[in-house]
Motif scaffolding. Structure first.
Motif, PDB file in Angstrom:
ATOM      1  N   ARG A 274      46.937  53.471  75.805  1.00 29.98           N
ATOM      2  CA  ARG A 274      47.425  54.039  77.059  1.00 29.98           C
ATOM      3  C   ARG A 274      46.787  55.401  77.331  1.00 29.98           C
ATOM      4  NH1 ARG A 274      53.727  53.746  75.923  1.00 29.98           N
ATOM      5  NH2 ARG A 274      52.913  54.196  73.845  1.00 29.98           N
ATOM      6  N   LYS A 275      46.798  55.755  78.593  1.00 25.69           N
ATOM      7  CA  LYS A 275      46.356  57.103  78.943  1.00 25.69           C
ATOM      8  C   LYS A 275      47.348  58.113  78.384  1.00 25.69           C
ATOM      9  CE  LYS A 275      43.812  56.732  83.266  1.00 25.69           C
ATOM     10  NZ  LYS A 275      43.868  56.905  84.709  1.00 25.69           N
ATOM     11  N   ALA A 276      46.852  59.290  78.066  1.00 20.70           N
ATOM     12  CA  ALA A 276      47.710  60.308  77.474  1.00 20.70           C
ATOM     13  C   ALA A 276      48.937  60.574  78.333  1.00 20.70           C
ATOM     14  CB  ALA A 276      46.924  61.594  77.280  1.00 20.70           C
ATOM     15  N   THR A 277      48.723  60.644  79.630  1.00 21.00           N
ATOM     16  CA  THR A 277      49.824  60.994  80.521  1.00 21.00           C
ATOM     17  C   THR A 277      50.860  59.867  80.611  1.00 21.00           C
ATOM     18  OG1 THR A 277      48.270  60.352  82.244  1.00 21.00           O
ATOM     19  CG2 THR A 277      48.688  62.704  81.979  1.00 21.00           C
ATOM     20  N   VAL A 319      42.771  59.761  68.593  1.00 13.54           N
ATOM     21  CA  VAL A 319      42.921  59.184  69.926  1.00 13.54           C
ATOM     22  C   VAL A 319      41.816  58.147  70.152  1.00 13.54           C
ATOM     23  CG1 VAL A 319      42.906  59.696  72.392  1.00 13.54           C
ATOM     24  CG2 VAL A 319      43.961  61.306  70.777  1.00 13.54           C
ATOM     25  N   SER A 320      42.212  56.976  70.646  1.00 12.99           N
ATOM     26  CA  SER A 320      41.291  55.862  70.904  1.00 12.99           C
ATOM     27  C   SER A 320      40.511  55.487  69.643  1.00 12.99           C
ATOM     28  CB  SER A 320      40.286  56.202  72.008  1.00 12.99           C
ATOM     29  OG  SER A 320      40.906  56.847  73.072  1.00 12.99           O
ATOM     30  N   GLY A 321      41.127  55.694  68.484  1.00 11.13           N
ATOM     31  CA  GLY A 321      40.470  55.330  67.237  1.00 11.13           C
ATOM     32  C   GLY A 321      39.273  56.197  66.906  1.00 11.13           C
ATOM     33  N   GLN A 322      39.080  57.251  67.667  1.00  8.58           N
ATOM     34  CA  GLN A 322      37.933  58.116  67.405  1.00  8.58           C
ATOM     35  C   GLN A 322      38.371  59.424  66.779  1.00  8.58           C
ATOM     36  OE1 GLN A 322      36.051  58.332  71.247  1.00  8.58           O
ATOM     37  NE2 GLN A 322      34.751  56.595  70.760  1.00  8.58           N
ATOM     38  N   MET A 361      43.455  67.841  76.815  1.00 11.20           N
ATOM     39  CA  MET A 361      42.067  67.923  76.342  1.00 11.20           C
ATOM     40  C   MET A 361      41.940  67.138  75.042  1.00 11.20           C
ATOM     41  SD  MET A 361      41.018  71.883  76.960  1.00 11.20           S
ATOM     42  CE  MET A 361      42.475  72.674  76.285  1.00 11.20           C
ATOM     43  N   ARG A 362      40.730  66.668  74.783  1.00 17.70           N
ATOM     44  CA  ARG A 362      40.455  66.016  73.503  1.00 17.70           C
ATOM     45  C   ARG A 362      39.593  66.970  72.680  1.00 17.70           C
ATOM     46  NH1 ARG A 362      39.847  59.961  74.468  1.00 17.70           N
ATOM     47  NH2 ARG A 362      41.061  59.598  76.338  1.00 17.70           N
ATOM     48  N   ILE A 363      40.027  67.224  71.464  1.00 19.23           N
ATOM     49  CA  ILE A 363      39.271  68.158  70.620  1.00 19.23           C
ATOM     50  C   ILE A 363      39.159  67.618  69.187  1.00 19.23           C
ATOM     51  CG2 ILE A 363      39.785  70.254  71.949  1.00 19.23           C
ATOM     52  CD1 ILE A 363      41.632  70.091  68.845  1.00 19.23           C
ATOM     53  N   PHE A 364      38.230  68.184  68.459  1.00 17.47           N
ATOM     54  CA  PHE A 364      38.051  67.835  67.045  1.00 17.47           C
ATOM     55  C   PHE A 364      37.291  68.993  66.393  1.00 17.47           C
ATOM     56  CE2 PHE A 364      36.110  65.549  63.431  1.00 17.47           C
ATOM     57  CZ  PHE A 364      37.261  65.000  62.896  1.00 17.47           C
TER      58      PHE A 364
END
Lengths: 660, 277, 282
Positions: A274-277, A319-322, A361-364
């Motif tokens: 699902r989308k984060a939101t 997130v998204s398996g990444q 945001m997506r971070i790593f």
């Protein structure tokens, strides 16, 4: 007899500072760079440059305190004398940059403005907007261009360093030039130089995606290492906790996003699509807040990095398996965010295409800087305390003044010289200053300091050292032709490796695929969290990749501007350097600074307050040796930053690993 | 580095700046006067000192203005310097314009269109001015449909006839000429207004984006005003019946002849008005 | 124009495209290729699967690893210039759908949001092509030498702090100093033309970036020392008067450098300089 020249490889801050300093001394300089020097990776540094200044001084700060902070931040893995000299020079360096016209931010009274940065309680970081590195690089680029116009510096842009030219063996080994290739015409030729300065930067590409530029392969350092130069503290790799994962690279996301209330989470359900939101509150795992109820999202950077790394790499809950987690600001007032974080949110939107005000945001964590590099030596300066200095508190009188030469002897031939005579290493490729982790805003300083301070050593060496008695201009051409021929045949071998006779998309022997797998493996095994077994597995993987690399096939056999060749050649060198990094990490059975071993979680001074030195064996393996750190000036203390983990909430702001 | 006092330098900037200047003074100034004079055929309708009404007054006011200009001392000198300025501005303009490579195809910004139009209108303007001066000033009537020769004593009527293509009414060629005039003056007004705007940047009068925008409004205003004057005049002349106008001008002329009977005998008096002798 | 481009690239359209971008689609990369100087150019198209947040660089990397065209022909990886990938080094500038910009900050979602949409990559046209998308921008740096874009300091010895400067002046200079020599302003300039012959560089239009750098250093207390030299150079053929005021430069500048203000400022300085020189003879 023609005048001996100095060869500088790399046109970032360190290379340019050296070029200007050496040319100013009347020694002609040949400057080599894979890119126009104005495009060097130094442009990416954002934060600032540290130096003691008058305001901080009157508040109790001093060059000595800066020195103390740098050692403490580096977890006492750096030899102490060079660091002392560097921090003593810092104010002078700022003044010089100021005179060169760097647009440092100003106060209403027209003084240079200062900001607070990690690792200090004092405002000691000078900055020029949000692009300090760019501004400093441009100032040095301008001075270089001035000397170029006067014929004192000759630039060789779009030339790739291939191999050092050396004579002699062992202790007598001496560097007398380089072999390089014009990246456009593919011409390979050798250049004579009384001294060679490597200022080739970091090796982020070994980790695949990093915050580094595409040219930061570490290839040049690896080639020197293969020719006998030692590589030190390779395992000390700094990771920035919040980078933006892109399809092509990682870009920094300022930590102020967490500071302003950003929450870090992943979906509780593994592989939630699902989308984060669309994911309701109860189905979100705020893993930092759950594990560290006191600190929450404001845990210190190294802990944040480790936890994010753990949840993605070890638990596979990214997130998204990444390899990515959410850094969420969308619960906050968009206007407030624009006001407080406008600039950095724009950067995110520009490169990711999502508005962080409305979408998490997506971070790593992202590999950011290599404290390790080519091993260098120096001549200690005049400061020789009878006993090591203990804790140094703000306001305490410094035990030593800031006269030139207290830490290192100015102009000594061997300052920042590698174990090969006449071969120097400046800047990020020099291991000398940052120990086990680097203080924010110290990198720019170390680059320029190397160029200005040790540039004098280079000029002196060329004038009075070996090049005087035995000029390279009189050496037999065969010495140079031999290396040219070696590189020529290496290129021909690569080009003839079977272009067109196999499926170019087959990853087995595809250099891009091998490079990619190397990056994934090194990031997983040798960055934030390391263990003995995982590093061993990594070395096995390196064996496999090396094996595959033996049969590498290029999809471009052209003899004109062949970037595939350049990259493929670098991949071979990256594999070799990766081994030094992984093997050093495996043998360093402790945790120190950026090197964190879950199987050895504590610092072990008796056994490992030592420099890791990697030596290349002709069979491609690496021999690691540990050499005690020279630590006669300051007592090593535990690196706790004001007590164990449960103190004040403001702590992360004082943490050491900072952006820049 | 190049020598700082080489001849190429002084000439280069000087020519560039003279090109800019000549477009403003005298050409631009003349354009303003010329267009307002022409427009008198319309605004003259409000001139109560002239007899008749509407366009009749306009025709006479215009004739009055033309006569006034024609009586100016040193007229030839003024004309010569104008032609020189126009020639200079045109030749350099073409040289400068061919050095550029318009690219509105890729970069469709309004300012880029403006740049491209400045060059296009320049080219059109050169042709137009040449045609205009050659036919109406130098009497190259073979270029005029119907062969009308303009006369400063029968200013409105001969002009109206030249635009219509005959004294009797609109001919096809006449309509073409009229359209040409419409295009020509439109181009020239744009060229001038835009040139006025860019010259302020060239000379460094308007530096900030704000100042450039403000001065842009002024230039646009002036341009719209001049455009109005130009179109107004053109429409005025198109509506003027050459035969009626001729009668009015004859009336004015006989009045004038009484005063200066000894002058101006041969030129128009003998021949049929407006036709080749 | 030989090519028609599918998408206009105004900021609004790009944002709108982003919201309608389809997941899991492929994009067609049309790349203008050329094996080297003097060689004929050709078009090659590649089908690239789109990942979220993908940019043009990521497409080119995908192609490098899978150099097979849509027609199934094996080809070579595309050659292109790249550096920081953060839009501060200026290296990866190219024509994307006909307009100059950095490819690192160019998101596929913004240019080709739907399945099968095309994105066109070409080398800049104002600089000689080296190979494929890589052009030789040496002239751009030579321009900086032409205007002596540096502060003439006495040397690197410790001589105290630099001149003081107000925050306003600092801000103005910083805005100009962000110029990363990417060449967008030159590519978009109708007055700036390709000059393959190095001998003509000194007399052909220098372009907005160098004019702006001249202003940057003329505005610094020490940099001023060379102000007359800079202005004299900019009064020469190829100097500031060659500007045609199309003002494309300032619109395509990725760093928002106030290029047109710089051109006007230098215009003013040149005006004053020429009068002073005329009357003082210096």
């Amino acid at each position: 007899m023609s005048q001996e020249r100095v060869i500088i490889v790399g046109g970032g801050l360190a290379g340019l500072a050296a070029a200007v300093r050496i040319a100013e001394d009347g020694v002609p300089v040949d400057l080599f760079s894979m890119v126009p020097v104005k495009r060097s990776h130094s442009v990416c540094a954002q934060g600032g440059i540290n130096a003691c200044n008058e305001v901080a001084r009157q508040q109790g700060y001093s060059e000595y305190q800066h020195f103390d902070e740098t050692l403490y931040g580096g977890d006492y893995l750096a030899d102490q004398n060079p660091v002392l000299e560097m921090t003593n020079w810092a104010p002078k360096i700022i003044d010089l940059l100021d005179r060169m016209g760097v647009p440092f931010n100003r106060t209403p009274e027209q003084n240079r403005d200062l900001r607070l940065f990690g690792g200090s309680l004092f405002k000691r970081t000078h900055f020029a907007g949000a692009t300090t590195g760019q501004q400093l690089l441009y100032a040095l680029d301008e001075q270089t261009r001035r000397f170029e116009a006067e014929g004192r510096i000759t630039k060789h842009e779009f030339w790739e360093f291939l191999w050092p030219v050396t004579v002699g063996e062992g202790e007598d080994k001496r560097c007398v030039g380089i072999t390089a290739q014009d990246m456009r015409t593919m011409q390979i030729r050798s250049f004579r130089g009384g001294a060679v300065v490597m200022a080739t930067g970091g090796c982020g590409l070994i980790f695949g995606k990093s915050t580094n530029s595409v040219i930061c392969t570490g290839g040049a350092a690896s080639r020197c290492y293969q020719d006998g130069a030692w590589y030190a503290n390779g395992e000390m790799i700094q990771v920035h906790p919040t980078a933006i994962p892109g399809a092509d690279k990682l870009r920094l996301m300022s930590e102020s996003a967490r500071g302003e209330g950003g929450r870090v989470w992943v979906p509780r359900k593994k592989g939630d699509t699902r989308k984060a939101t669309d994911i309701p509150e109860p189905e979100r795992l705020y893993f930092l807040e759950e594990k560290y109820p006191d600190y929450g999202n404001l845990v210190p950077r190294d802990i944040a990095s480790r936890e994010i790394f753990d949840i993605c790499v070890n638990q596979g809950m990214g997130v998204s398996g990444q390899n990515q987690v959410y850094l969420d600001l969308s619960h906050m007032d968009p206007d407030y965010l624009t006001r407080k974080l406008g600039g950095i949110l724009e950067i995110y939107e520009k490169f990711v295409g999502d508005d962080p005000r409305h979408t998490p945001m997506r971070i790593f964590p992202g590999v950011h800087y290599s404290m390790g590099g080519m091993w260098t030596t120096y001549t200690p300066g005049s400061y020789e305390p009878r006993a090591r200095h203990g804790v140094h508190n703000p306001g305490d009188a410094a035990p030593v003044d800031t006269e030139v030469g207290r830490g290192m002897e100015l102009g000594a031939h061997n300052n920042m010289m590698t174990n090969i005579s006449g071969l120097y290493a400046f800047g990020e490729v020099n291991f000398a200053f940052h120990g086990a982790t680097r203080l924010g805003a110290n990198a720019l300083l170390s680059c320029i300091f190397d160029g200005l301070f040790s540039g004098v050593s280079v000029a002196n060496y060329v004038r009075d050292g070996a090049p005087k008695s035995d000029p390279t201009s009189e050496l037999d051409q065969g010495v140079f032709d031999r290396v040219t021929a070696q590189e020529q045949s290496k290129m021909e071998r690569l080009l003839a490796s079977g272009v067109g006779d196999s499926d170019p998309t087959d990853p087995t022997h595809n250099p891009y695929a091998i490079g990619h797998e190397l990056g994934v493996e090194m990031t997983a095994a040798s960055t934030v969290v390391k263990t003995g077994p995982r590093l061993e597995q990594c070395l096995t993987k390196l064996d496999e990749l090396t094996e595959r690399y033996q049969g590498v096939r290029l999809s471009d056999g052209s003899m004109w501007t062949n970037q595939t060749l350049s990259y493929a050649r670098a991949v071979g060198d990256m594999l070799i350097l990766a081994r030094v990094i992984a093997q050093g990490g495996l043998l360093r059975k402790e945790s120190r600074g950026s090197h964190y071993r879950t199987d050895y979680p504590d610092r072990d001074d008796p056994n490992f307050m030592k420099t890791t030195i990697g030596r290349f064996n002709p069979d491609g393996t690496c021999s690691i040796e540990f050499k005690p750190v020279r630590a006669d000036l300051v007592e090593a203390r535990a690196r706790t930053y004001g007590g164990s983990s449960k103190s004040k909430k403001s702590e992360p702001r004082q943490e050491t690993v900072a952006t820049s | 580095m190049t020598a700082t006092d080489g001849p190429r330098q002084s000439h280069h900037l000087l020519l560039r700046r003279l090109h800019s200047l000549s477009g403003l003074v005298p050409i631009g100034v003349f354009l303003i006067f010329h267009l307002t004079t022409n427009a008198s055929v319309v605004w003259g309708a409000a001139n109560t000192r002239m007899p008749g009404e509407g366009l009749e007054r306009g025709v006479q006011t215009f004739q009055h203005e033309v006569s006034w200009i024609n009586d100016m001392p040193g007229l030839l000198l003024i004309e010569l310097s104008l032609w020189l300025a126009i020639g200079f501005h045109s030749i350099l303009g073409v040289v400068y314009a061919v050095g550029g490579k318009p690219n509105v195809g890729a970069y469709k910004y309004p300012d880029n269109w403006r740049y491209t139009l400045q060059r296009l209108t320049g080219y059109v303007g050169i042709f137009f001015i040449f045609y205009h001066v050659a036919t109406l000033r130098w009497g190259w009537s073979f270029l005029v449909p119907g062969g009308t020769v303009w006369s400063h004593e029968y200013a409105a009527s001969t002009l109206a006839a030249a635009l219509r293509g005959s004294y009797e009414g609109f001919t096809g060629a006449g309509i073409a000429v009229s359209i040409g005039y419409f295009l020509g003056v439109t181009c020239l007004v744009f060229h001038f207004a835009n040139g006025l705007w860019t010259s302020a940047i060239t000379w460094g009068l308007t530096v900030s984006e704000k100042a450039q925008k403000r001065w842009g409004m002024v230039c646009a205003g002036l341009g719209v005003g001049l455009m109005g004057a130009a179109w107004m005049a053109l429409i005025g002349f198109l509506l003027t019946d050459p035969v009626d106008a001729r009668a009015l001008e004859e009336g004015m002329l006989s009045g004038a002849h009484e005063v200066q009977a000894e002058q101006d005998e041969g030129a128009i008096g003998s021949a049929e008005p407006g036709r080749e002798p | 124009m030989a090519i028609a481009y599918a998408h206009e690239s105004t900021a609004d359209q790009r944002r709108a495209n982003r919201t309608r971008a389809v997941e899991g689609r492929t994009v067609l990369c049309r790349v203008r290729r050329c094996d080297g100087p003097g060689k004929a150019g050709r078009w090659e198209s590649f089908k690239v699967p789109v990942e979220p947040g993908m940019n043009v660089i990521a497409c080119l990397k995908h192609i490098a690893q899978n150099p097979v065209t849509v027609d199934g022909n094996t080809t070579t990886p595309v050659v292109y210039d790249a550096g920081c990938l953060e839009e501060v080094c200026g290296a990866c500038t190219m024509l994307i759908n006909g307009m100059a910009r950095q490819s690192c900050s160019c998101l596929i979602d913004e240019y080709a949001p739907l399945e099968g949409d095309t994105i066109t990559l070409e080398p800049m046209t104002k600089f000689p092509v080296i190979r494929d998308l890589w052009v030789d921008r040496a002239r751009l740096f030579q321009s900086l030498t032409r205007v002596k874009a540096w502060v003439p300091i006495d040397g690197t010895y410790a001589l105290g702090a630099g001149p003081k400067e107000s925050p306003e002046v600092q801000q103005d200079r910083y805005d100009m100093s962000e110029c990363m020599s990417c060449g967008c302003c030159l590519e978009a300039c109708p007055q700036f033309t390709i000059e393959p012959d190095e001998a003509s560089w000194d007399t052909s239009f220098i372009g907005a970036h160098a004019i702006s750098q001249a202003r940057l250093f003329n505005g610094h207390a020490t940099g001023k020392e060379l102000k007359n030299d800079r202005l004299d150079e900019l009064m020469n053929p190829g100097g500031v008067s060659e500007c045609g005021n199309a003002q494309n430069c300032v619109k395509v500048c990725p760093k928002g450098v106030p290029l047109t203000e710089s051109i006007a400022t230098i215009g003013r300085q040149v005006t004053i300089r020429s009068f002073t020189r005329f009357f003082s003879g210096k």
